[in-house]
Design a protein around this motif. Sequence first.
Motif, PDB file in Angstrom:
ATOM      1  N   ARG A  23       0.820  -1.211   0.000  1.00 52.66           N
ATOM      2  CA  ARG A  23       0.000   0.000   0.000  1.00 52.66           C
ATOM      3  C   ARG A  23       0.862   1.274   0.000  1.00 52.66           C
ATOM      4  O   ARG A  23       0.346   2.376  -0.010  1.00 52.66           O
TER       5      ARG A  23
ATOM      6  N   ARG B 134      -7.839  -7.391  -3.463  1.00 56.03           N
ATOM      7  CA  ARG B 134      -6.540  -6.737  -3.615  1.00 56.03           C
ATOM      8  C   ARG B 134      -5.740  -7.367  -4.745  1.00 56.03           C
ATOM      9  O   ARG B 134      -5.170  -6.670  -5.574  1.00 56.03           O
ATOM     10  N   SER B 140      -7.183  -1.033  -4.616  1.00 54.99           N
ATOM     11  CA  SER B 140      -6.206  -0.538  -3.654  1.00 54.99           C
ATOM     12  C   SER B 140      -6.679  -0.888  -2.246  1.00 54.99           C
ATOM     13  O   SER B 140      -7.804  -1.338  -2.047  1.00 54.99           O
ATOM     14  N   GLN B 141      -5.806  -0.633  -1.308  1.00 54.99           N
ATOM     15  CA  GLN B 141      -6.187  -0.918   0.087  1.00 54.99           C
ATOM     16  C   GLN B 141      -7.410  -0.102   0.485  1.00 54.99           C
ATOM     17  O   GLN B 141      -8.342  -0.622   1.118  1.00 54.99           O
ATOM     18  N   ARG B 142      -7.419   1.168   0.075  1.00 57.73           N
ATOM     19  CA  ARG B 142      -8.540   2.042   0.430  1.00 57.73           C
ATOM     20  C   ARG B 142      -9.849   1.556  -0.198  1.00 57.73           C
ATOM     21  O   ARG B 142     -10.879   1.436   0.453  1.00 57.73           O
ATOM     22  N   THR B 144     -10.574  -1.383  -1.244  1.00 58.06           N
ATOM     23  CA  THR B 144     -10.973  -2.647  -0.632  1.00 58.06           C
ATOM     24  C   THR B 144     -11.691  -2.378   0.692  1.00 58.06           C
ATOM     25  O   THR B 144     -12.726  -2.989   0.990  1.00 58.06           O
ATOM     26  N   ALA B 145     -11.135  -1.460   1.459  1.00 57.67           N
ATOM     27  CA  ALA B 145     -11.736  -1.125   2.750  1.00 57.67           C
ATOM     28  C   ALA B 145     -13.164  -0.595   2.561  1.00 57.67           C
ATOM     29  O   ALA B 145     -14.094  -0.993   3.270  1.00 57.67           O
ATOM     30  N   GLN B 146     -13.316   0.286   1.574  1.00 54.94           N
ATOM     31  CA  GLN B 146     -14.637   0.849   1.309  1.00 54.94           C
ATOM     32  C   GLN B 146     -15.627  -0.233   0.896  1.00 54.94           C
ATOM     33  O   GLN B 146     -16.739  -0.316   1.403  1.00 54.94           O
ATOM     34  N   GLU B 152      -9.075   0.631   7.064  1.00 55.33           N
ATOM     35  CA  GLU B 152      -7.927   0.364   6.191  1.00 55.33           C
ATOM     36  C   GLU B 152      -6.867  -0.504   6.857  1.00 55.33           C
ATOM     37  O   GLU B 152      -6.272  -1.372   6.236  1.00 55.33           O
ATOM     38  N   HIS B 153      -6.676  -0.230   8.142  1.00 59.83           N
ATOM     39  CA  HIS B 153      -5.623  -1.020   8.793  1.00 59.83           C
ATOM     40  C   HIS B 153      -6.034  -2.487   8.942  1.00 59.83           C
ATOM     41  O   HIS B 153      -5.205  -3.373   9.017  1.00 59.83           O
ATOM     42  N   VAL B 155      -7.725  -4.040   6.600  1.00 63.95           N
ATOM     43  CA  VAL B 155      -7.417  -4.600   5.284  1.00 63.95           C
ATOM     44  C   VAL B 155      -5.928  -4.955   5.198  1.00 63.95           C
ATOM     45  O   VAL B 155      -5.555  -6.015   4.699  1.00 63.95           O
ATOM     46  N   GLU B 156      -5.115  -4.051   5.725  1.00 65.01           N
ATOM     47  CA  GLU B 156      -3.684  -4.309   5.706  1.00 65.01           C
ATOM     48  C   GLU B 156      -3.337  -5.562   6.506  1.00 65.01           C
ATOM     49  O   GLU B 156      -2.554  -6.409   6.089  1.00 65.01           O
TER      50      GLU B 156
END
Lengths: 339, 202
Positions: A23, B134, B140-142, B144-146, B152-153, B155-156
């Motif tokens: 990311r 992903r 993107s991470q964002r 995916t989170a949405q 977001e964290h 998702v990470e």
Amino acid sequence: MPHRERASEIDDVATAWAAKVERGLTTAEKTELDLWLDGDSRRLGAFVRAQAAWIHAERAAALGAMPETQEPALTGDAPDEEARPPRLSRRLVLGGGGALAASVAAAYIVGIERYRTLESGIGEIRHIALNGGTTLTLDTDSRVDIALASGDRKLSLVRGRMFLDVILRQEMPFMVQVGDLLLQTAEGAFSLQSLVNSPIMALVTKGSLIVSQSHGMFGQKRTVRVGTDHAFTLASDALIRATDVRPIVAGQQEQFLAWRDGMLSFGGQMLADAVRAFDRYGPTRIVVVDPELARQKVTGLFKADDPRGFATAVAASFGAVVTSDGDVIRISAQKLPTG
Amino acid sequence: MDAPFLARSRWLAEHILPHEPAMRGWLGRITSKSQADIDDIVQETYSILARLESVATIRDPRAYALQVAKSVFLQGLRRNKIVAIGSINDLAALGEIDDAPSPEQHVHGQRELRRVEAAIGDMPLQVRKVFWLRRVEGLSQRETAQQLGLAEHTVEKYSAKGLKYLLARFGRGGNPSVESSRTQDPTLVEFEPPNAPSRTSQ
């Protein structure tokens, strides 16, 4: 040895980093990652492995649809390694000085007048006990002269490579002469090499070494100090400078000292240079026929007295072929249509 | 974009990772090392491969990696000063790889795909969803989170967990047949259909 991180612990952190990298990292995170990677040589391995797995998984696109699990688990727990049996303690029992002491054989040779000469034959590695507990290891085809009047505290490396573990004796420095250099230590361990066509190199693994050079009768004396885990390199006939001393990393130390175990270690040397290292250990000569091949970088640990094994391994890595004729081993590029 | 070691990791993904189960099997057979020790050796091996100045000229990455793994194993022997008789036999066995360089190894596209599929199948549902979005949908991470209504964290964190499932497929136990096989490289005996979907392009 302090607590050694388990491979699985490293994997935990490595996968977290790989996900962060995906990311994008902040500058502070980049620094943090670098610091973490520097902490243990395995960490970089774990990190690139995790990154590789992430990349490798892009082929999942070929599946078309997300695979279903047989038994849906919603806990979100990653596979834990807790269940496995406790790690066996690393076998360090023999790690002390005992192993070395046991293999040291006394070897006193009557020399000429003021010196006695110690020599090792081709392919031979000799361990020699000196007065006062100091030990000397001679690599293949090496020679030192020990000053008789010095009580085994002064010697000169005439040719080859040696490792010296100096025991403290009443403030009396141990002196080693090589070329126009004088090396002194009160207590410590270091390797020293003086090989044809290659710079003089000293690598200190314990204590410190004072290296001084006198150039001519009126020349000024130059001196540098080489601390633990530092190496000193000097091309022949050059003048000492402070930049001749550099820190070494753990891996390099292993590489430079592998000869003590009858091994040759390479960390990215050109094949042309690597094969020459084998010359000193026996009559066999490796010839690299193809100049492009000769420039390839070689990494790995090899038995010094097995040039054939080395040639075969190299050939396997670079797609070359090995032929031999008496004492000559040829490595040549394979003439194959590339496919 | 400027992710560290990315180019090298691509090469590792393509040329080394697929052979990791075989490498582990080989290490297990000839060294009588514990799994934990083999884990160490594998990490060191990747580390050395990551540090190589260039890999462009390595024609047989599998043979090269095995050679490096062997060196790491020997380094460990020397560091621990184990000179037991057993290790001498092991060393003799280690010579096999030198004497019989295997024919050129190809990455089996079909086998690798099944491996990834199995790993994704192992993942818990949320982790699997994150991973799919992903890695396959390319979000993107964002994004995916949405889409999943997660922080977001999280998702990470799930991405990292997904990675662990993938790694487990290459690591110990990922390929049980490796241990029992008598052939030098059990992956060799697998059949790859000529028109199998090969390595996916990026």
